[in-house]
Write an enzyme that holds these catalytic residues in place. Structure first.
Site, PDB file in Angstrom:
ATOM      1  N   GLN A  35       0.826  -1.213   0.000  1.00  0.00           N
ATOM      2  CA  GLN A  35       0.000   0.000   0.000  1.00  0.00           C
ATOM      3  C   GLN A  35       0.854   1.254   0.000  1.00  0.00           C
ATOM      4  OE1 GLN A  35      -3.197   0.363   2.791  1.00  0.00           O
ATOM      5  NE2 GLN A  35      -3.598  -1.823   2.726  1.00  0.00           N
ATOM      6  N   CYS A  36       1.881   1.258   0.866  1.00  0.00           N
ATOM      7  CA  CYS A  36       2.756   2.439   0.900  1.00  0.00           C
ATOM      8  C   CYS A  36       3.609   2.431  -0.353  1.00  0.00           C
ATOM      9  CB  CYS A  36       3.672   2.395   2.109  1.00  0.00           C
ATOM     10  SG  CYS A  36       2.805   2.624   3.641  1.00  0.00           S
ATOM     11  N   THR A  37       3.875   3.587  -0.843  1.00  0.00           N
ATOM     12  CA  THR A  37       4.758   3.639  -1.984  1.00  0.00           C
ATOM     13  C   THR A  37       6.169   3.404  -1.467  1.00  0.00           C
ATOM     14  OG1 THR A  37       4.077   5.904  -1.768  1.00  0.00           O
ATOM     15  CG2 THR A  37       3.855   4.901  -3.932  1.00  0.00           C
TER      16      THR A  37
END
Lengths: 722, 228
Positions: free
Chosen positions: A581-583
């Site tokens: 989800q986090c880049t």
């Protein structure tokens, strides 16, 4: 006593008129005043001592002003204040706290109080020992320290005391304007003064006078004894000199350049002569200077006839009514304004310095750089993370002022190390809203920035909207649309694919420039979207044969971020782990991509076709093609793809896809037509966009083809991969 | 590089002041302000030419006064009943200029500062100053002569806002002007010699011959005939 005989009847002589003295209040004085007001005076409106300085007239065209400079606050004379022919004028200043206070100040009373000080110095004889007291001035001012505006009145050195008496003063016929006419009428006691001074063999009159002048004495006496001896004396020696043979001439440094009239300082000297010396005539020499030396040719000599004023000589006589408020530059009576914002306001100075830096680029390397056009660009940044912070800072560096930041999140503890507009303090107490914190940081970096933050969650397709949420989601859509409409460039810098859909559509619908930056782990994409599908095509380069068949077709519209997709955007975060989800990217990647995004904007703003500019590209490995582009900043590509693992970049051009789910004519028309209903349907029904654009039909046709192909050929084909 | 040491700046400036005050037969005079080489920060002081009336023929129009002043004129008018005050066209709007020559330790060259004011002490804007400059200056600037542009800059000693002829291209220009001579760097010993002094004086005059005319200051040709 000077000869009283031969005084013509009063009414045969013209009234002596004095030339008002111009004050010059230096910018350095206001600087010091502002500092003192903040640090020492604060709300005090007490009278502050000042010291001005002046020279005798040095120019034939301009009078010498009374300078009130930065050293005026020293209460005396600091280094360099008295040099050459400069003389000191004592003064004082009242600084009102408000403009109303300034307006309502009893200027008549203040003036009278200032005059009373001069009067007291005359009556007591103090002015004879220290003649500078005759040139006392008073300054009433109000300082608007926020705007760096200063309003002020200066009644320069008096004259006040003599207001009424002047009506009775008579002068020998004024010397004619020609420069050699320095003498009074024939037989006048001082008619040949200049000649005598020049001829004086005993003592160099220049040195005598210069010594007095250099000593800071604006008034003194010259004693012309029998023979040719001329000596200089202080005013207090008047009586003693009267006992000796010869003529005593009162000399003053005359700031006035006119050959026909005396300057202001003479008024108070005459008052002193009436009150202390009790004379009816006074030989006077108005001393002018050239290059720091007395200029005998321009100096004016005459005999002044004075009225008998017993009421002035009476013990304890009150100060006569005063005059002397200075006229404004426009010639009206009233205060003057010094607007020094451009010179002193740190905010304005920072703005000018930033512009100068960019101007240097224009003067030296890029004469065609269009800074006004660039700095006027209104930029909307969607996403205030790693990319958003870096884009905003690079925009500031290019002189862009108007920056609006949009983000829905708050600053978290992991942010500041990567997101250059935040600090640890922004993370505390649950975290500041990112958009607001970033805008505040931009203004702190550069006060000239017009940065604002909007906390807004961008609605996304595939993220279903319930009936209860619908009004809020549609309000967000409307707000975003309004922000895009009032921008010149939209930067898409969010962290998911689907959050870029709505801004892409809105930019296409309103034909606004959109610049997109997206990151992988070690790859990035920076691209500009093409013009909107319904926008008028750019004017043909040649107008001679617009309808001719076979004329070069207008360049193809450039694609958007979604033009390469055959599926509509979906919720990409559902069912993903945290690291997905986090880049997760290499930290150096975002600043590179952000910098390229801004430089792409700058290059495009310089292209005459603007949004319709065709894409430039270079074949891989080719050197920069000479003359490939006429644009001042070089190529204006469509897409830049970066591969950090190879430390390389590639320019790519992709044309608009007529079945694109974000920028195709079908979608934009539908949006214009149905608005909110269309948006809700797009958010809630992932396949709706595919049906609308014909992607579904395209896929069905493809599947059919593949099925046919499979039927005809047994080799397996991977049908679900494009 | 065609640079100048602080010592040579002081010597050159002093020589220049002599030359100017000898050859320019007019009221304007350059005055030295502490040319003290030993002072801190290698401060070399400056030379100043003050209160020079604008070169332009007509002073610009008086700027409209701020609306802050509304309602302030009447009470003062009552005070003005003095027939002994000569009322004549105000010269308050006339433009005057101060010129300072300063040493730039960063570029190791002299540079010219100027400040335009109205006679009442208010500062001129850059546009107003540009209008006062010789017409050919504007042409040269537009022509891209890099060393000719004026920039707002604080006076290094007075800490006041002035304008400067930007010194960044001066060394390059001096290299052209001084030719071979610019290359001999005067060592500590040589600085005290006659040849060092002549070089400083020549350097300063050569620099002024380019920088001066930009702001309308010129010396007659005779002044450049060297007699040290």
């Amino acid at each position: 006593m000077a000869a009283g005989s031969g005084v013509p009847p009063d009414n045969t002589l013209p009234l002596l008129q004095f030339v008002p003295w111009q004050s010059a209040v230096d910018v350095g004085f206001w600087q010091k005043l502002a500092a003192r007001k903040l640090a020492e005076l604060r709300l005090s409106e007490a009278e502050q001592p000042l010291a001005g300085h002046f020279t005798a007239s040095t120019h034939t065209q301009l009078s010498s002003p009374l300078h009130v400079g930065p050293d005026a606050w020293a209460g005396g004379v600091s280094e360099g204040a008295v040099r050459g022919g400069r003389a000191v004028a004592p003064g004082s200043c009242v600084l009102t706290n408000t403009l109303d206070g300034f307006k309502q100040a009893d200027k008549k009373a203040l003036l009278q109080a200032a005059a009373a000080k001069v009067w007291a110095a005359i009556v007591s004889g103090q002015a004879e020992r220290d003649s500078a007291l005759l040139n006392r001035f008073f300054l009433l001012t109000f300082a608007d320290l926020k705007k760096w505006d200063f309003v002020y009145c200066v009644p320069p050195p008096l004259g006040e005391a003599m207001a009424r008496a002047c009506l009775a003063w008579k002068q020998a016929p004024p010397p004619a304007p020609p420069p050699d006419a320095v003498a009074g009428p024939p037989g006048d006691a001082v008619s040949d003064l200049a000649a005598r001074l020049e001829a004086s063999s005993v003592e160099d009159p220049g040195d005598v006078a210069a010594a007095s002048v250099g000593g800071g004495s604006p008034f003194f006496l010259l004693h012309c004894a029998e023979g040719e001896q001329v000596t200089a004396h202080s005013l207090e020696h008047w009586s003693a000199l009267q006992q000796q043979a010869g003529t005593v001439v009162a000399v003053y440094l005359d700031p006035c350049h006119l050959a026909s009239h005396p300057g202001w300082p003479l008024r108070n000297l005459l008052a002193l002569a009436v009150v202390r010396w009790r004379v009816r005539t006074l030989p006077v020499l108005a001393l002018k200077e050239t290059r720091g030396r007395p200029d005998w040719d321009r100096s004016l000599a005459t005999t002044v006839h004075l009225p008998d004023l017993p009421e002035w000589r009476a013990t304890g006589a009150p100060c006569p009514a005063a005059v002397g408020w200075e006229r404004s530059a426009a010639g009206a009576l009233g205060p003057r304004v010094a607007a020094l914002g451009a010179a002193l306001d740190p905010v304005q100075l920072a703005g000018a310095a930033v512009d100068l830096n960019l101007q240097l680029m224009r003067w030296r390397l890029l004469p065609s750089l269009d800074l006004p056009r660039l700095t006027a660009t209104r930029c909307l940044l969607l996403g205030t993370g790693t990319l958003g912070c870096a884009v905003a800072r690079t925009l500031l560096a290019w002189g862009v002022r108007d920056i609006t930041l949009v983000d829905s999140g708050v600053v978290s503890f992991s942010n500041p190390v990567r997101q250059s507009l935040f600090t640890h303090a922004d993370c505390l107490a649950g975290g500041r809203p990112k958009a607001e914190a970033a805008a505040a940081a931009l203004r702190a970096i550069f006060p000239g920035a017009q940065a604002s933050g909007v906390r807004l969650s961008i609605p996304m397709p595939g993220h279903a909207v319930g009936a209860r949420e619908a009004p809020a989601v549609l309000a967000a859509c409307a707000q975003l649309e309004q922000l895009i409409q009032t921008s010149d460039a939209v930067f898409l810098l969010t962290d998911t694919r689907e959050s870029r859909w709505l801004p892409t559509l809105l930019a296409a619908a309103h034909n606004k420039l959109a610049i997109n930056a997206a990151l992988g782990f070690d790859t990035f994409l920076v691209m500009r979207h093409g013009a909107g599908p319904l926008a008028a095509p750019p004017p043909a380069p040649s107008a001679d044969a617009p309808a001719a068949a076979g004329a070069a077709a207008p360049p193809l519209r450039l694609g958007c971020y979604f033009c390469n997709d055959v599926v509509a955007p979906l919720d990409s975060t559902a069912g993903r782990t945290l690291d997905q989800q986090c880049t997760v990217t290499r930290p150096g990647l975002a600043p590179m991509a952000a910098a390229l995004a801004v430089e792409l904007l700058v290059a495009l703003r310089h292209h005459p076709a603007g949004l319709h500019a065709p894409a430039d590209s270079t074949p891989p490995g080719a050197a920069f093609p000479a003359g490939a582009t006429a644009q001042p900043l070089g190529l204006v590509p469509h897409q830049v793809r970066g591969f950090l693992a190879f430390f390389s970049q590639l320019l790519v051009t992709g044309h608009a896809f007529d079945k694109c789910t974000a920028c195709s004519a079908a979608v934009v028309r539908e949006y214009h037509h149905r608005g909110p209903d269309f948006l809700l349907q797009a958010f809630n029904t992932p396949t709706f966009l595919e049906d609308l654009t014909g992607l579904t039909a395209l896929r069905a046709a493809t599947d059919e083809l593949l099925a046919e192909w499979e039927a005809g050929d047994d080799s397996a084909a991977d049908a679900d991969d494009f | 590089m065609a640079a100048l040491s602080p010592t040579d700046f002081a010597r050159g400036a002093r020589y220049f002041v002599d030359v100017w005050n000898t050859f320019r037969d007019e009221q304007a005079e350059w005055v030295e302000f502490p040319l003290d080489v030993a002072a801190v920060h290698q401060v070399s002081g400056y030379v100043a030419l003050s209160n020079i009336p604008a070169m332009s023929a007509t002073p610009s129009e008086i700027a409209a006064e701020s609306s802050m002043l509304t309602g302030l004129e009447e009470p003062l008018d009552e005070l003005d009943e003095d027939t002994a005050t000569l009322v004549f066209p105000s010269t308050a709007a006339a433009h005057t200029y101060d010129f300072h020559m300063v040493y730039s330790p960063a570029y190791r060259v002299p540079f010219l500062l100027l400040r335009g004011q109205r006679l009442d002490g208010t500062l001129l804007t850059e546009e107003e100053m540009a209008a006062d400059l010789p017409a050919q200056t504007a042409e040269l600037v537009n022509d891209g002569r890099k060393w000719l542009f004026l920039t707002r800059q604080d006076h290094p000693y007075l800490n006041q806002p002035w304008s400067a002829l930007h010194p960044c291209e001066t060394a390059q220009m001096m290299k052209l002007l001084m030719g071979q001579e610019s290359i001999q760097t005067s060592g500590e010993n040589e600085e005290k010699t006659k040849s060092g002094e002549i070089r400083a004086a020549k350097y300063f005059l050569a620099w002024f011959s380019v920088a001066g005319p930009v702001v309308g200051l010129t010396l007659p040709l005779d002044a450049y005939r060297f007699q040290l």
